[in-house]
Scaffold this motif. Structure first.
Motif, PDB file in Angstrom:
ATOM      1  N   SER A   2       0.833  -1.196   0.000  1.00 46.07           N
ATOM      2  CA  SER A   2       0.000   0.000   0.000  1.00 46.07           C
ATOM      3  C   SER A   2       0.869   1.248   0.000  1.00 46.07           C
ATOM      4  CB  SER A   2      -0.901   0.007   1.240  1.00 46.07           C
ATOM      5  OG  SER A   2      -0.121   0.216   2.406  1.00 46.07           O
ATOM      6  N   THR A  14       0.830  10.143  -0.399  1.00 43.13           N
ATOM      7  CA  THR A  14       0.098   8.934  -0.021  1.00 43.13           C
ATOM      8  C   THR A  14      -1.386   9.070  -0.344  1.00 43.13           C
ATOM      9  OG1 THR A  14       1.667   8.403   1.745  1.00 43.13           O
ATOM     10  CG2 THR A  14      -0.528   7.427   1.904  1.00 43.13           C
ATOM     11  N   GLU A  18      -3.421   6.708  -2.972  1.00 47.51           N
ATOM     12  CA  GLU A  18      -4.580   5.920  -2.535  1.00 47.51           C
ATOM     13  C   GLU A  18      -5.804   6.238  -3.374  1.00 47.51           C
ATOM     14  OE1 GLU A  18      -4.748   6.803   1.641  1.00 47.51           O
ATOM     15  OE2 GLU A  18      -3.431   5.123   2.171  1.00 47.51           O
TER      16      GLU A  18
END
Length: 332
Positions: A2, A14, A18
């Motif tokens: 991830s 991030t 995502e």
């Protein structure tokens, strides 16, 4: 893997990654869907089982070296992931494995013929998605597919790998560059291209992608020996069972120690007996060849990181550098 697990990714990066991965997942569901319920279920089987999502993440991350991801980058990531998924359906048939991503493998669930045809369907779907990205992307996809298949054929045949020489190691690394590195290189290349990077950055990220692809496969090969099925989601010892000589086996074959005679005998060809496979795994796990192979993996990882020195410092570049460590450390 991830975005949150990449040490070099700051909070803003991030969040963008995502969001991009959510877009990729939604688009993937859309393009894989089919009017026939059985075909839809079979085509979604491995995608819904999860996975590392490494290739789409790399496409998105490479785009962040430029202007960031958009719908074209998302489609490029989907195409790469579809190509990868299609290859897994074919791999399951060739490997005769029982597990993939912790679930029943495609061949075990649907039979060989259906698994092959679903793989073909996904390759076709990937081509359809790429067609919307323009002729250059189509040519890249075709060239990548040729390299991927050629590498898989060479890996299946493993010509001259029985020699256990330095030449065999070089030949094996060349196989990995094709069968795994080529598609991961394209993942990075598409991200850079459609993320607005200049030609020099596209070349750098493409070369980086191929190197990290080799690291990815070397780590997988080590995991095939070192891990248990519960941890890896795969049937351990698949390569040994098929008689394939991965890097640990090639290093072990260079041994002249009489104590290694049994290991060399077991790894000379395919291993049909489950007890002998378990014995080979036990012997290889304890052999110095495993540390030699890990060391080689670390050296290729260092080469991948060094390529990034040509890019200006940025959060995405720091994340790409950290990504190498995350991939290589899976083998430990």
């Amino acid at each position: 893997m991830s975005p949150a697990s990449i040490p070099g990714a700051d909070e803003e990066l991030t969040a963008r990654l995502e969001a991009g991965l959510a877009g990729v997942a939604g688009r993937l569901e859309q393009v894989v869907d089919h009017d026939d319920p059985f075909i839809a279920e079979a085509a979604h089987h491995l995608a819904r089982a999860g996975g590392k999502g490494f290739r789409p993440l790399l496409t998105l991350l490479a785009s962040e070296v430029g202007t960031g991801w958009d719908e074209q980058v998302v489609d490029a990531a989907v195409a790469v992931e579809l190509t990868h998924l299609a290859s897994l359906y074919h791999d399951d048939v060739m490997d005769e494995a029982d597990l993939r991503r912790g679930v029943e493998s495609a061949n075990a669930r649907y039979g060989n013929s259906t698994a092959i045809l679903v793989g073909d369907l996904l390759f076709g779907t990937a081509s359809s998605v790429v067609a919307g990205l323009g002729p250059e992307a189509v040519k890249i996809q075709a060239d990548t597919f040729i390299r991927l298949c050629a590498g898989q054929i060479r890996d299946d045949r493993q010509a001259d790998a029985h020699l256990g020489s330095g030449d065999a190691v070089a030949a094996y690394l060349s196989i990995l560059a094709d069968k795994t590195g080529a598609l991961i290189a394209t993942a990075a290349r598409y991200g850079a291209m459609f993320g607005g990077c200049d030609e020099a950055a596209v070349r750098t990220l493409t070369a980086y992608g191929e190197k990290i692809g080799v690291v990815f496969q070397l780590a997988d090969d080590l995991l095939d020996v070192a891990s248990e099925a519960e941890a890896s989601g795969k049937t351990p010892g698949t390569d040994l069972r098929e008689g394939k000589a991965t890097l640990p086996v090639l290093y072990a074959r260079g041994s002249s120690d009489p104590a290694d005679a049994r290991l060399l005998e077991l790894t000379r060809g395919p291993i049909d007996d489950p007890d002998e496979l378990a014995e080979a795994l036990t012997l290889l796990r304890a052999h110095p060849a495993m540390d030699e192979a890990r060391g080689h993996t670390a050296r290729v990882a260092a080469q991948a990181r060094a390529l990034l020195d040509d890019l200006p410092p940025a959060p995405a570049v720091a994340a790409l550098r950290a990504l190498v460590d995350g991939v290589a450390d899976r083998s430990r």
